[in-house]
Design a protein around this motif. Structure first.
Motif, short mmCIF file in Angstrom:
data_model
loop_
_atom_site.label_atom_id
_atom_site.label_comp_id
_atom_site.label_asym_id
_atom_site.label_seq_id
_atom_site.Cartn_x
_atom_site.Cartn_y
_atom_site.Cartn_z
N GLN A 247 -2.79 24.35 71.85
CA GLN A 247 -2.47 25.73 71.04
C GLN A 247 -2.43 25.28 69.59
O GLN A 247 -2.76 26.29 68.87
N GLU A 248 -1.90 24.20 69.45
CA GLU A 248 -1.46 23.90 67.96
C GLU A 248 -2.67 23.95 66.96
O GLU A 248 -4.02 23.66 67.28
N PRO A 249 -2.43 24.54 65.67
CA PRO A 249 -4.01 24.95 64.96
C PRO A 249 -4.49 23.80 64.70
O PRO A 249 -5.88 23.95 64.57
N GLU A 250 -3.96 22.50 64.54
CA GLU A 250 -4.73 21.37 64.03
C GLU A 250 -5.83 21.01 65.19
O GLU A 250 -6.67 20.25 65.00
N PHE A 251 -5.67 21.68 66.32
CA PHE A 251 -6.79 21.36 67.28
C PHE A 251 -7.75 22.42 67.73
O PHE A 251 -8.28 22.41 68.61
#
Lengths: 348, 348
Positions: A247-251
């Motif tokens: 879920q983290e934005p970097e992914f």
DNA sequence: CGTTAGCACTCGATGCCTATGACTGCTAAT
DNA sequence: ATTAGCAGTCATAGGCATCGAGTGCTAACG
């Protein structure tokens, strides 16, 4: 203490620079957006103006601790910046007592089974750090024979099951060159059990004089099973938290997500940690060293168990923008807990 | 055969409509872009013009087999369309002999160990179908005792290891109410082994008259281990291919990808298949029934093993735009292979 | 000399407009 | 029943102006 006096052994960074670097790292970790001088000023009470902060940030950038994604954006820590933060600025990483209790409580509530504990450890790591967690089963160094069983199946196939001191169980099938019935098999098993009890495979081989062909095959298999070799139980890895960390934005970016999923499925990086002693927590930032693909990932890993006897590895895998404090604290605490379990259970 | 005569028992679709539907499905599966009347005409030799195809497509849309993402786009199969394709149009799904041989060969080359075979099965499924593959370990129905071992560890904790007929091994720790030394434990183990050999847990309990408290605890644990209950070894699942399937364009969207990863990590849908008999391949399209979240996923699953004795499940999970023919063929072939293995190894 | 206010500048993000073109659906002719 | 032809639709892409967060620089200040 004047402003440009440095602490510890960091001649290059002033106290204020350290403070600013620390705040940038912390803010970026929690907001995931580049942090500007003004935002930093509003959220924290530094005694200076935004212009000063800008100047300091420019210096920190020149020294390689921060970057800009583009001209009109705020600052983002570099890997070097994170590294500095982890090594010098992070302060106390011990988990608060309340959380320690909660974790310990969960371990006590679980069914008494190693696999459950490992699964639980992975779940706790994943939830506490909000990243992907991996736990490998402890691997006994010099397994001593506890019990061996030979089971005949049809088609000249024999199932060999070995229980080692401490409870590790390994099994493997074995093809017979000529048929043997169960009675004959049991006889061989009984012989090996009586001779080899509490011996490791090598000693057993030395002690078993004049073995038959079949006995030799069994011994070879035993050697193979205990030497570990290439069949390091890659499946004996417990995982949790992949969904959450994705879920983290970097992914959002396809490539980053893939690198993470790959590393999670094939956690070769856990071998990295075998060199370090039990009890130390290792932090790899942005895929330092090898692990080029994992450029936007960090890992916090540790070995657990009893040195020279039975050890495993555990850790978390997440974005470089990882809450290092929590991660290190949790990994350390869980590793210590698991070490206690191993020492209670395997050492007899 | 006239054009509007229908085959099999499908009164509603003309032959030409079937052909068009089939082509749309096949083309969309391989290209991943909505297919228009013109493109369809150019790639295939239908004896009609694009206008006719448009008319037929409109009919198929009205009947619910196709949709439009938007007015000026080509057609995409609906779940109903895929379903029709799978049930009636798919034709021969058997793997070509060459591939069968290749797969069989790989199984023969693997080390003789169930876990290796399962991992291999997952790898083969994933690569052959280009989707995420899952394989669960076979679960023995009425496990009969082969050998029981009680191992003392420190701190009043006893490790219980049971080997069942067929080679399943389970282990669990047990707390003692009062200390017992290893000799006493071994005595109990020997007693249970001699009485319970080749019995299931219930019969053993019936036969063991006047048990001590400790013996009763051991029996309870045995019952718990064999009844399966809720501790169905959710970890005994072998996985492969997540990375590859995440490349598919439908998983660009965050939500879809998450649903897939979730289902892959917590494959509760595998329980779906327990009702079907061994040997039949089940196809779930677009998360039919429950599994609402998996709206853009399909699964092709089968049970394998020996009915009423030891069975497991295996299957693939991918986008609805899945090569159903290959998937069904491969799942069936691998399931049959695994069934043979189980029957060779577990039934004695 | 360190600090600060002020200001010009940069550059991603956003929104709007206009082709472009792939398709459809309809109609009228065959 | 089929088909050619054509108007209509709509996602996509490119161009362009706007906006604003945030920087870097300069000059003034204590």
């Amino acid at each position: 203490m004047t402003a440009n006096q440095s602490v510890i052994t960091t001649p290059e960074l002033t106290l204020r620079q350290q403070k600013i670097l620390g705040l940038v790292v912390k803010t970026y970790i929690s907001t995931a957006t580049p942090v500007g001088s003004k935002a930093l000023l509003e959220a924290n009470d530094l005694g200076v103006s935004s212009a000063t902060i800008r100047n300091e940030m420019a210096v920190l950038e020149e020294l390689g601790y921060l970057t800009h994604p583009h001209t009109s954006a705020g600052r983002v820590p570099t890997d070097k910046g994170y590294r500095y933060f982890v090594e010098r600025l992070i302060g106390d990483v011990e988990l608060p007592q309340a959380e320690q209790n909660m974790i310990r409580h969960q371990f006590h509530q679980a069914k008494l089974e190693m696999s459950q504990w490992m699964q639980l450890a992975a779940a706790i790591l994943a939830r506490s750090v909000r990243s992907a967690a991996l736990v490998t089963a402890p691997k006994v160094e010099q397994p001593r024979l506890r019990h061996l069983e030979l089971i005949s199946t049809q088609s000249q196939l024999v199932l060999l099951i070995v229980v080692f001191q401490g409870g590790t169980v390994r099994q493997r099938y074995l093809t017979l060159k000529e048929p043997m019935d169960q009675a004959a098999l049991s006889q061989v098993a009984a012989k090996i059990n009586s001779i080899g009890y509490e011996l490791d495979a090598a000693s057993l081989r030395a002690k078993l004089t004049d073995p038959t062909d079949f006995e030799r095959d069994v011994l070879d298999l035993l050697m193979e099973l205990t030497s570990g070799g290439d069949d390091v139980p890659i499946n004996e890895v417990y995982r949790d938290g992949l969904t959450e960390v994705l879920q983290e934005p970097e992914f959002n970016k396809r490539g980053e997500a893939n690198a993470l999923v790959n590393a999670f499925e094939q956690p070769t990086f856990l071998n990295e940690v075998v060199s370090s002693p039990v009890g130390t927590v290792q932090v790899v930032i942005g895929g330092e060293g090898r692990w080029r693909e994992l450029s936007s990932c960090s890992m916090v890993i540790a070995r657990y168990g009893v040195e020279g006897f039975a050890t495993g590895a555990l850790g978390v895998l997440g974005p470089t923008r990882m809450p290092y404090g929590r991660a290190i604290g949790t990994v350390r605490y869980v590793a210590d807990l698991m070490s206690d379990l191993v020492s209670d259970l395997y050492v007899d």
